[in-house]
Design an enzyme around this catalytic site. Structure first.
Site, PDB file in Angstrom:
ATOM      1  N   TRP A 156       0.850  -1.196   0.000  1.00 46.73           N
ATOM      2  CA  TRP A 156       0.000   0.000   0.000  1.00 46.73           C
ATOM      3  C   TRP A 156       0.880   1.237   0.000  1.00 46.73           C
ATOM      4  O   TRP A 156       1.939   1.260   0.665  1.00 46.73           O
ATOM      5  CB  TRP A 156      -0.889   0.019   1.252  1.00 46.73           C
ATOM      6  CG  TRP A 156      -2.292  -0.421   0.981  1.00 46.73           C
ATOM      7  CD1 TRP A 156      -3.383   0.388   0.839  1.00 46.73           C
ATOM      8  CD2 TRP A 156      -2.783  -1.763   0.816  1.00 46.73           C
ATOM      9  NE1 TRP A 156      -4.504  -0.367   0.589  1.00 46.73           N
ATOM     10  CE2 TRP A 156      -4.172  -1.679   0.568  1.00 46.73           C
ATOM     11  CE3 TRP A 156      -2.192  -3.022   0.835  1.00 46.73           C
ATOM     12  CZ2 TRP A 156      -4.973  -2.794   0.357  1.00 46.73           C
ATOM     13  CZ3 TRP A 156      -2.986  -4.129   0.622  1.00 46.73           C
ATOM     14  CH2 TRP A 156      -4.356  -4.017   0.388  1.00 46.73           C
ATOM     15  N   ASN A 157       0.419   2.264  -0.680  1.00 47.84           N
ATOM     16  CA  ASN A 157       1.178   3.481  -0.920  1.00 47.84           C
ATOM     17  C   ASN A 157       1.639   4.206   0.357  1.00 47.84           C
ATOM     18  O   ASN A 157       2.828   4.219   0.688  1.00 47.84           O
ATOM     19  CB  ASN A 157       0.290   4.362  -1.817  1.00 47.84           C
ATOM     20  CG  ASN A 157       0.874   5.698  -2.182  1.00 47.84           C
ATOM     21  OD1 ASN A 157       1.624   6.289  -1.446  1.00 47.84           O
ATOM     22  ND2 ASN A 157       0.502   6.204  -3.348  1.00 47.84           N
ATOM     23  N   TRP A 158       0.712   4.809   1.088  1.00 44.43           N
ATOM     24  CA  TRP A 158       1.189   5.614   2.225  1.00 44.43           C
ATOM     25  C   TRP A 158       1.665   4.744   3.374  1.00 44.43           C
ATOM     26  O   TRP A 158       2.517   5.153   4.157  1.00 44.43           O
ATOM     27  CB  TRP A 158       0.218   6.722   2.615  1.00 44.43           C
ATOM     28  CG  TRP A 158      -1.076   6.403   3.315  1.00 44.43           C
ATOM     29  CD1 TRP A 158      -1.834   5.286   3.216  1.00 44.43           C
ATOM     30  CD2 TRP A 158      -1.754   7.300   4.224  1.00 44.43           C
ATOM     31  NE1 TRP A 158      -2.964   5.416   3.982  1.00 44.43           N
ATOM     32  CE2 TRP A 158      -2.945   6.641   4.613  1.00 44.43           C
ATOM     33  CE3 TRP A 158      -1.506   8.557   4.743  1.00 44.43           C
ATOM     34  CZ2 TRP A 158      -3.869   7.216   5.498  1.00 44.43           C
ATOM     35  CZ3 TRP A 158      -2.417   9.125   5.618  1.00 44.43           C
ATOM     36  CH2 TRP A 158      -3.585   8.469   5.990  1.00 44.43           C
ATOM     37  N   ASP A 159       1.167   3.500   3.461  1.00 47.83           N
ATOM     38  CA  ASP A 159       1.704   2.571   4.463  1.00 47.83           C
ATOM     39  C   ASP A 159       3.208   2.406   4.263  1.00 47.83           C
ATOM     40  O   ASP A 159       3.987   2.465   5.223  1.00 47.83           O
ATOM     41  CB  ASP A 159       1.056   1.185   4.333  1.00 47.83           C
ATOM     42  CG  ASP A 159      -0.425   1.190   4.666  1.00 47.83           C
ATOM     43  OD1 ASP A 159      -1.196   1.816   3.920  1.00 47.83           O
ATOM     44  OD2 ASP A 159      -0.818   0.562   5.665  1.00 47.83           O
ATOM     45  N   TYR A 192      -7.963 -11.342  -1.048  1.00 46.81           N
ATOM     46  CA  TYR A 192      -8.294  -9.922  -1.002  1.00 46.81           C
ATOM     47  C   TYR A 192      -9.279  -9.541  -2.088  1.00 46.81           C
ATOM     48  O   TYR A 192      -9.194 -10.007  -3.220  1.00 46.81           O
ATOM     49  CB  TYR A 192      -7.017  -9.079  -1.168  1.00 46.81           C
ATOM     50  CG  TYR A 192      -7.274  -7.596  -1.041  1.00 46.81           C
ATOM     51  CD1 TYR A 192      -7.391  -7.000   0.216  1.00 46.81           C
ATOM     52  CD2 TYR A 192      -7.432  -6.795  -2.168  1.00 46.81           C
ATOM     53  CE1 TYR A 192      -7.651  -5.648   0.340  1.00 46.81           C
ATOM     54  CE2 TYR A 192      -7.695  -5.431  -2.058  1.00 46.81           C
ATOM     55  CZ  TYR A 192      -7.802  -4.865  -0.800  1.00 46.81           C
ATOM     56  OH  TYR A 192      -8.056  -3.529  -0.680  1.00 46.81           O
ATOM     57  N   GLY A 236      -7.357   7.569   2.223  1.00 46.63           N
ATOM     58  CA  GLY A 236      -6.756   6.755   3.269  1.00 46.63           C
ATOM     59  C   GLY A 236      -7.654   6.667   4.499  1.00 46.63           C
ATOM     60  O   GLY A 236      -7.431   5.859   5.382  1.00 46.63           O
ATOM     61  N   ASP A 296     -10.899   5.654   4.813  1.00 47.40           N
ATOM     62  CA  ASP A 296     -11.871   5.016   3.928  1.00 47.40           C
ATOM     63  C   ASP A 296     -13.343   5.320   4.214  1.00 47.40           C
ATOM     64  O   ASP A 296     -14.080   5.666   3.313  1.00 47.40           O
ATOM     65  CB  ASP A 296     -11.682   3.496   3.958  1.00 47.40           C
ATOM     66  CG  ASP A 296     -10.276   3.074   3.527  1.00 47.40           C
ATOM     67  OD1 ASP A 296      -9.400   3.952   3.371  1.00 47.40           O
ATOM     68  OD2 ASP A 296     -10.053   1.866   3.343  1.00 47.40           O
ATOM     69  N   TRP A 347     -12.622   4.499  10.527  1.00 49.94           N
ATOM     70  CA  TRP A 347     -12.285   5.937  10.537  1.00 49.94           C
ATOM     71  C   TRP A 347     -13.423   6.792  11.071  1.00 49.94           C
ATOM     72  O   TRP A 347     -13.514   7.971  10.785  1.00 49.94           O
ATOM     73  CB  TRP A 347     -11.893   6.393   9.122  1.00 49.94           C
ATOM     74  CG  TRP A 347     -10.591   5.800   8.681  1.00 49.94           C
ATOM     75  CD1 TRP A 347     -10.417   4.617   8.012  1.00 49.94           C
ATOM     76  CD2 TRP A 347      -9.270   6.326   8.887  1.00 49.94           C
ATOM     77  NE1 TRP A 347      -9.078   4.385   7.786  1.00 49.94           N
ATOM     78  CE2 TRP A 347      -8.350   5.424   8.304  1.00 49.94           C
ATOM     79  CE3 TRP A 347      -8.770   7.483   9.507  1.00 49.94           C
ATOM     80  CZ2 TRP A 347      -6.969   5.623   8.315  1.00 49.94           C
ATOM     81  CZ3 TRP A 347      -7.396   7.688   9.511  1.00 49.94           C
ATOM     82  CH2 TRP A 347      -6.511   6.769   8.928  1.00 49.94           C
ATOM     83  N   GLU A 364      -4.084  -2.130  14.176  1.00 49.85           N
ATOM     84  CA  GLU A 364      -4.319  -1.225  13.050  1.00 49.85           C
ATOM     85  C   GLU A 364      -4.809   0.133  13.557  1.00 49.85           C
ATOM     86  O   GLU A 364      -4.358   1.182  13.111  1.00 49.85           O
ATOM     87  CB  GLU A 364      -5.377  -1.857  12.123  1.00 49.85           C
ATOM     88  CG  GLU A 364      -5.712  -1.047  10.897  1.00 49.85           C
ATOM     89  CD  GLU A 364      -6.687  -1.766   9.953  1.00 49.85           C
ATOM     90  OE1 GLU A 364      -7.233  -2.818  10.352  1.00 49.85           O
ATOM     91  OE2 GLU A 364      -6.889  -1.278   8.830  1.00 49.85           O
TER      92      GLU A 364
END
Ligand code: GLC
Length: 422
Positions: free
Chosen positions: A35-38, A83, A162, A164, A351, A394
């Site tokens: 994952w990108n920002w992870d 997934y 991010g 979600d 979130w 998480e």
């Protein structure tokens, strides 16, 4: 804060266990790809014990960059049937296969940090290619995702933010027609308790937005102009402004005068544009719909990224601190993703309440830089307590501190090593 060598070791083990060879999965099972920002945050976690591996995390991420400059939100280096939505669903047509959307552009800020940790030499061998990748990605944002021309960032899928299922997206999602979404099998609720995940009617809309993008052949112009979700996201807007400031420092060091000039213009545009997101009634920056111009009116953890982006006059900063004080009185731990008592607040649901340490970290960094060291420290020590008492989850309940979502989570481990465990 005192160091805890056992937790240091545990955090390191999590990163090593989630390392699939050059990239790190957020957690096994629930999120089995890059994952990108992870990955950007994970690089900060590798840095204290393996600098080479930290750089590598960023290099495998930009290996997925598209020809138009977009850095995708997921890179499917190898398939995993556990997934949904996987590579077939996205049909990016790229090698490696990826999703067709992006995520918050924290990368340049993290490249700058790694580079400075190693002495900030302009000829650092890992710097130039990553600098170029960030520049192309930022240009992509300015070209496709600035519909109002004020330097703010439009998300065309809620997953891009991010955050979600933030309640900030509820009204926009409610307008989306999900009646033509085909049958599909969710996988997330097979890994963790459904009470911690988005609801089904929301998920159908996430899939409908994806299907619009895919049907357009991932034509980013068309998606931006006529896609079903067009949200000026406070989080991505603040993060891009910050990332432009950090990229400018690197452009200057590299002697790239043309790019430096371009970046200064973008920074100035966003600095004055940011007021469009200010909501005086609630005294905070809130996301705003690019089509209806409606402000969410919700105070989220992303509202406080104003400090990180270096925006806000004295009145605005004071009102943000008021909001922080109010939130701290209503919860046991900082910083919840949604103000307690707001519509749809739920301390366990993703979130809509839970604490996410990567956002807390950026907010704390901004607060410290803007002269609020006390608040920065409070957020860091609450974050450390959550990990000490509950583990590397998480996200965490702001009320009880209990972990929610996946366990042994990479970015939580990284935040321990790079920030709150130090
Ligand atoms: C969830 C989060 C997102 C994160 C991803 C992988 O989708 O909302 O921010 O990047 O999981 O951890």
């Amino acid at each position: 804060m005192t160091r805890n060598p056992q937790l240091d070791m545990k955090a390191r083990e999590i990163l090593e266990r989630n390392d699939l060879g050059g990239y790190t999965v957020p957690t096994h099972g629930l999120y089995p790809f890059q994952w990108n920002w992870d990955s950007a945050f994970v690089a900060l976690g590798f840095a204290p014990f393996d600098m080479d591996r930290a750089w590598q995390e960023l290099e495998t991420l930009v290996a997925g960059q598209w020809a138009d400059g977009m850095i995708p939100h997921i890179i499917f280096h190898r398939d995993d049937a556990g997934y949904f939505p996987g590579p077939d669903m996205w049909a990016s047509g790229t090698t490696p296969p990826t999703s067709g959307i992006t995520q918050p552009p924290v990368l340049a800020s993290i490249v700058r940090q790694l580079w400075e940790q190693e002495g900030a030499a302009p000829d650092h061998p890992r710097l130039a290619p990553l600098y170029q990748a960030c520049l192309r990605s930022h240009r992509w944002f300015h070209r496709f995702r600035d519909p109002l021309g004020n330097g703010l960032v439009m998300a065309t899928h809620n997953w891009e933010t991010g955050r979600d299922n933030s309640s900030e997206w509820d009204d926009a999602l409610a307008r989306i027609d999900a009646s033509r979404v085909g049958a599909y099998q969710r996988r997330d609720t097979g890994h963790v308790d459904a009470a911690m995940r988005p609801r089904q009617h929301e998920y159908d809309r996430y899939v409908a937005i994806l299907e619009f993008g895919r049907a357009s052949g991932w034509d980013h112009r068309r998606i931006a102009d006529s896609g079903p979700f067009r949200m000026i996201d406070v989080g991505m807007s603040m993060i891009l402004l910050r990332a432009n400031r950090d990229l400018l420092v690197m452009a200057e060091a590299l002697g790239d005068a043309a790019a430096a000039g371009e970046l200064r213009q973008q920074i100035a545009r966003a600095e004055s544009g940011m007021d469009w997101l200010w909501n005086e009634e609630v005294g905070a920056y809130c996301s705003r719909d690019a089509t209806t111009h409606e402000s969410s009116g919700l105070v989220t953890n992303a509202s406080f990224l104003g400090f990180y982006a270096g925006v806000g006059n004295r009145h605005q900063q004071a009102r943000l601190i008021d909001a922080l004080e109010r939130i701290s009185r209503g919860t046991a731990y900082l910083l919840p993703s949604l103000e307690t008592g707001s519509r749809a607040y739920d301390h366990r649901r993703y979130w809509r309440g839970p604490i996410w340490l990567v956002v807390s970290y950026m907010v704390a960094q901004g607060l410290a830089e803007q002269g609020h060291a006390d608040w920065a420290l409070r957020i860091a020590s609450d974050s450390a307590k959550l990990i000490e008492q509950f583990g590397f989850f998480e996200s965490f309940s702001p009320e009880t501190g209990e972990g929610s979502g996946g366990a042994d989570f990479s970015w939580t481990a990284a935040m321990w090593l790079a920030w709150c465990g130090r």
